[in-house]
Design an enzyme around this catalytic site. Structure first.
Site, PDB file in Angstrom:
ATOM      1  N   ASP A  33       0.968  -1.262  -0.091  1.00 26.26           N
ATOM      2  CA  ASP A  33      -0.119   0.085   0.002  1.00 26.26           C
ATOM      3  C   ASP A  33       0.834   1.206   0.098  1.00 26.26           C
ATOM      4  O   ASP A  33       1.651   1.509   0.952  1.00 26.26           O
ATOM      5  CB  ASP A  33      -0.693   0.015   1.420  1.00 26.26           C
ATOM      6  CG  ASP A  33      -1.702   1.213   1.519  1.00 26.26           C
ATOM      7  OD1 ASP A  33      -1.869   2.311   0.592  1.00 26.26           O
ATOM      8  OD2 ASP A  33      -2.518   1.083   2.379  1.00 26.26           O
ATOM      9  N   GLY A  50      -9.646   4.352  -6.269  1.00 31.01           N
ATOM     10  CA  GLY A  50      -8.274   3.797  -6.581  1.00 31.01           C
ATOM     11  C   GLY A  50      -7.185   4.330  -5.580  1.00 31.01           C
ATOM     12  O   GLY A  50      -7.534   4.746  -4.325  1.00 31.01           O
ATOM     13  N   ASP A  59      -5.855   7.184  -5.683  1.00 25.31           N
ATOM     14  CA  ASP A  59      -6.037   8.508  -5.542  1.00 25.31           C
ATOM     15  C   ASP A  59      -6.746   8.824  -4.307  1.00 25.31           C
ATOM     16  O   ASP A  59      -6.647   9.583  -3.275  1.00 25.31           O
ATOM     17  CB  ASP A  59      -6.905   9.086  -6.881  1.00 25.31           C
ATOM     18  CG  ASP A  59      -6.760  10.602  -6.687  1.00 25.31           C
ATOM     19  OD1 ASP A  59      -6.265  11.548  -5.939  1.00 25.31           O
ATOM     20  OD2 ASP A  59      -7.310  11.212  -7.875  1.00 25.31           O
ATOM     21  N   GLY A 112      -5.206   0.932 -13.253  1.00 24.65           N
ATOM     22  CA  GLY A 112      -6.432   0.477 -12.783  1.00 24.65           C
ATOM     23  C   GLY A 112      -7.590   1.041 -13.380  1.00 24.65           C
ATOM     24  O   GLY A 112      -7.960   0.460 -14.611  1.00 24.65           O
TER      25      GLY A 112
HETATM   26  P1  ADP Z   1      -5.868   4.906 -12.666  1.00 23.62           P
HETATM   27  O1  ADP Z   1      -6.949   5.736 -12.672  1.00 23.62           O
HETATM   28  O2  ADP Z   1      -4.341   5.845 -13.147  1.00 23.62           O
HETATM   29  O3  ADP Z   1      -5.622   3.730 -13.413  1.00 23.62           O
HETATM   30  P2  ADP Z   1      -6.103   3.646 -10.266  1.00 23.62           P
HETATM   31  O4  ADP Z   1      -5.796   4.036  -8.664  1.00 23.62           O
HETATM   32  O5  ADP Z   1      -7.343   3.060 -10.635  1.00 23.62           O
HETATM   33  O6  ADP Z   1      -5.477   4.571 -11.135  1.00 23.62           O
HETATM   34  O7  ADP Z   1      -4.930   2.365 -10.186  1.00 23.62           O
HETATM   35  C1  ADP Z   1      -3.704   2.533 -10.401  1.00 23.62           C
HETATM   36  C2  ADP Z   1      -3.070   1.251  -9.597  1.00 23.62           C
HETATM   37  O8  ADP Z   1      -2.963   1.888  -8.102  1.00 23.62           O
HETATM   38  C3  ADP Z   1      -3.755   0.111  -9.705  1.00 23.62           C
HETATM   39  O9  ADP Z   1      -2.917  -1.161 -10.093  1.00 23.62           O
HETATM   40  C4  ADP Z   1      -4.389  -0.169  -8.550  1.00 23.62           C
HETATM   41  O10 ADP Z   1      -4.605  -1.593  -8.003  1.00 23.62           O
HETATM   42  C5  ADP Z   1      -3.384   0.445  -7.546  1.00 23.62           C
HETATM   43  N1  ADP Z   1      -3.603   1.045  -6.163  1.00 23.62           N
HETATM   44  C6  ADP Z   1      -4.991   1.034  -5.613  1.00 23.62           C
HETATM   45  N2  ADP Z   1      -4.719   1.461  -4.172  1.00 23.62           N
HETATM   46  C7  ADP Z   1      -3.632   1.342  -4.009  1.00 23.62           C
HETATM   47  C8  ADP Z   1      -2.688   1.651  -2.842  1.00 23.62           C
HETATM   48  N3  ADP Z   1      -3.282   2.270  -1.851  1.00 23.62           N
HETATM   49  N4  ADP Z   1      -1.213   1.582  -2.872  1.00 23.62           N
HETATM   50  C9  ADP Z   1      -0.678   1.191  -4.122  1.00 23.62           C
HETATM   51  N5  ADP Z   1      -1.548   0.922  -5.296  1.00 23.62           N
HETATM   52  C10 ADP Z   1      -2.752   1.031  -5.291  1.00 23.62           C
END
Ligand code: ADP
Length: 176
Positions: free
Chosen positions: A16, A38, A40, A125
């Protein structure tokens, strides 16, 4: 798993990103810097309202660019918010925009003298970028940047789930 590049290294871990204590963590933001789902959403929840306040003041970030804020309650010192492309089949300049998002983030880290930077898998994601291509672009762009610039000692990719970690591991092996 890691790869040395001159005086720097690229490291892959599963986890994470909000828990990282690197100098900077990178957020996969949207161009309105409004937060969302996600990674963000996770960064804004863990970091608290100070980050969103700064994002509102900045207002906007075009796709392929990056902006920097403080990191609120996070262990990291700064958050770099970059906007990757939404994947629309690959013919809309997505690869160039994804490269640009990584380069812009690394350039901001360098400018701000941040020596360690953690990235999530930008665009892989909700934005739907095919995983192995997203991983390949992330790693080759970072490797090239570290070959061309000194000052960043470590770039960590903090990958949330097994399939993302496996895709990055496979691509890192190919370029090692
Ligand atoms: P995007 O809109 O750029 O695709 P996302 O947040 O949907 O961004 O996903 C980008 C990546 O971050 C995905 O692989 C998702 O599984 C991952 N992700 C989600 N939460 C976390 C976290 N807390 N730490 C690291 N990676 C994360």
């Amino acid at each position: 798993m890691e790869l040395r590049v001159n005086d720097s290294k690229i490291v892959l871990v599963q986890g994470d990103i909000t828990k990282e204590s690197t100098d900077a963590i990178v957020n996969a933001a949207n161009s309105g810097l409004r937060g969302g789902g996600g990674v963000d959403g996770a960064i804004h929840r863990a970091g608290g309202g100070a980050i969103m306040k700064e994002c509102r003041a900045i207002g906007h970030c075009p796709t392929g660019r990056a902006v920097i804020t403080t990191a609120g309650n996070l262990k990291a010192r700064r958050v770099i918010h970059t906007v990757g492309p939404v994947y629309r089949g690959g013919g809309k300049g997505e690869a160039e925009l994804l490269k640009s998002a990584y380069r812009a983030s690394l350039a901001l880290a360098l400018e701000n003298k941040l020596e360690s930077v953690a990235f999530p898998a930008i665009s892989a994601g909700i934005y739907g970028y095919p995983l192995s291509e997203a991983a390949s672009i992330a790693l080759t762009t970072t490797k090239m940047f570290l070959e061309e610039h000194s000052g960043i000692k470590e770039v960590r990719f903090v990958l949330f789930d097994d399939k993302t970690f496996d895709a990055f591991s496979g691509e890192l092996k190919k370029i090692s």
